[in-house]
Design an enzyme around this catalytic site. Sequence first.
Site, short mmCIF file in Angstrom:
data_model
loop_
_atom_site.label_atom_id
_atom_site.label_comp_id
_atom_site.label_asym_id
_atom_site.label_seq_id
_atom_site.Cartn_x
_atom_site.Cartn_y
_atom_site.Cartn_z
N LYS A 91 25.05 61.16 64.46
CA LYS A 91 25.06 60.41 63.09
C LYS A 91 23.96 59.58 63.42
CE LYS A 91 29.93 61.41 62.05
NZ LYS A 91 31.12 60.93 61.44
N HIS A 110 27.71 67.27 54.73
CA HIS A 110 28.77 66.38 55.55
C HIS A 110 29.38 65.27 54.67
CE1 HIS A 110 30.35 63.38 58.60
NE2 HIS A 110 30.13 64.38 59.32
N SER A 156 37.78 62.97 64.35
CA SER A 156 38.48 62.33 65.66
C SER A 156 38.74 63.54 66.60
CB SER A 156 39.65 61.83 65.20
OG SER A 156 39.43 60.75 64.34
N ASN A 202 27.33 65.81 67.00
CA ASN A 202 26.84 65.10 65.73
C ASN A 202 26.56 63.54 66.08
OD1 ASN A 202 25.88 63.88 63.10
ND2 ASN A 202 27.59 64.61 61.98
N GLU A 222 36.59 69.43 58.06
CA GLU A 222 36.15 68.10 58.15
C GLU A 222 37.21 67.31 57.26
OE1 GLU A 222 33.22 66.83 61.42
OE2 GLU A 222 32.43 66.34 59.55
N GLY A 270 31.89 63.59 66.41
CA GLY A 270 31.17 62.62 66.01
C GLY A 270 31.31 61.53 67.12
N GLY A 271 31.85 60.61 66.95
CA GLY A 271 31.96 59.21 67.88
C GLY A 271 32.21 59.51 69.29
P1 13P Z 1 34.40 61.64 64.30
O1 13P Z 1 34.40 62.56 65.60
O2 13P Z 1 33.87 60.37 64.75
O3 13P Z 1 35.68 61.49 63.84
O4 13P Z 1 33.45 62.23 63.22
C1 13P Z 1 33.70 63.48 62.91
C2 13P Z 1 32.46 64.16 62.23
O5 13P Z 1 32.27 63.19 60.95
C3 13P Z 1 31.46 64.87 62.66
O6 13P Z 1 30.61 65.23 61.88
#
Ligand code: 13P
Length: 255
Positions: free
Chosen positions: A22, A103, A218, A20, A179, A239-240
């Site tokens: 984002k 989300h 994370s 993702n 999540e 995510g990150g």
């Molecule tokens: P992180 O992996 O950056 O914590 O983000 C999680 C997330 O929100 C994925 O949709």
Amino acid sequence: MFLCRNDTMKRKMKKIIIANYKMNPQTEREAVKLAHAEDREGVIIAPPFPFLIPVKKALKKAMLGAQDVSTVSPLAGGWGAYTGAVSASMLKKMGVQYVIVGHSERRGFFNETDVMIAKKIVIALEAKLKVILCVGENADVRAQGITPAKAFVAEQLQKDFSEIINNKSAFKNIIVAYEPIWAISTTLYRKDVTLEDAETMAEYIKEQYPVRVLYGGSVNARNASGLLAQKNIDGLLVGGMSLKLKEFKKIISNF
Ligand code: 13P
């Protein structure tokens, strides 16, 4: 609610990892480069809307996901005077296969309600998109213990599935991503989830609905293999670290 644990277990499917992105990266060029390098079977890449088509062109093995969909139903036209909206049928025609719905960042920053999310699920399924529904409690709820956290997630699921609860076959096209907000990398004072926490919640969700369950929050190169080894965790929502090629490659090397 129906108990379909066996159904889920019978459908033994490969684990999946969702990237993702984002609201990243800043340019189409970077998005395409990243997606091309992350193109692996079992991976779903979810870039921002403007990068969907160029990213799709760069993918040979991975699947394409969108990060959101409008509440305007294709059956009610699915087009027209809805400034800023992107419909499920548009996504489908662009080659999108999956859509992330609910989300916590959309619930939190954009005031999305469970009513809207329930609607989006129906609309996405009508357009033959697969749904990745995100649920998860915040730090205040979790501070009260695992039982209130389970109750919170159960209530989200009950509300978000309210429109499809009598349509058992709809669940074949739904993946739930647990999540917990307190574990997301950008949350202030975030905490690490334990394998036990993540597995307990995944099992709890599967006890109630015949869905695959992913964990997100994370995920990184160090914790991915432990999470993927859990019996009830069918994959990861990243995510990150999906923006950091080296880390993501290590994460996907686990399957
Ligand atoms: P992180 O992996 O950056 O914590 O983000 C999680 C997330 O929100 C994925 O949709």
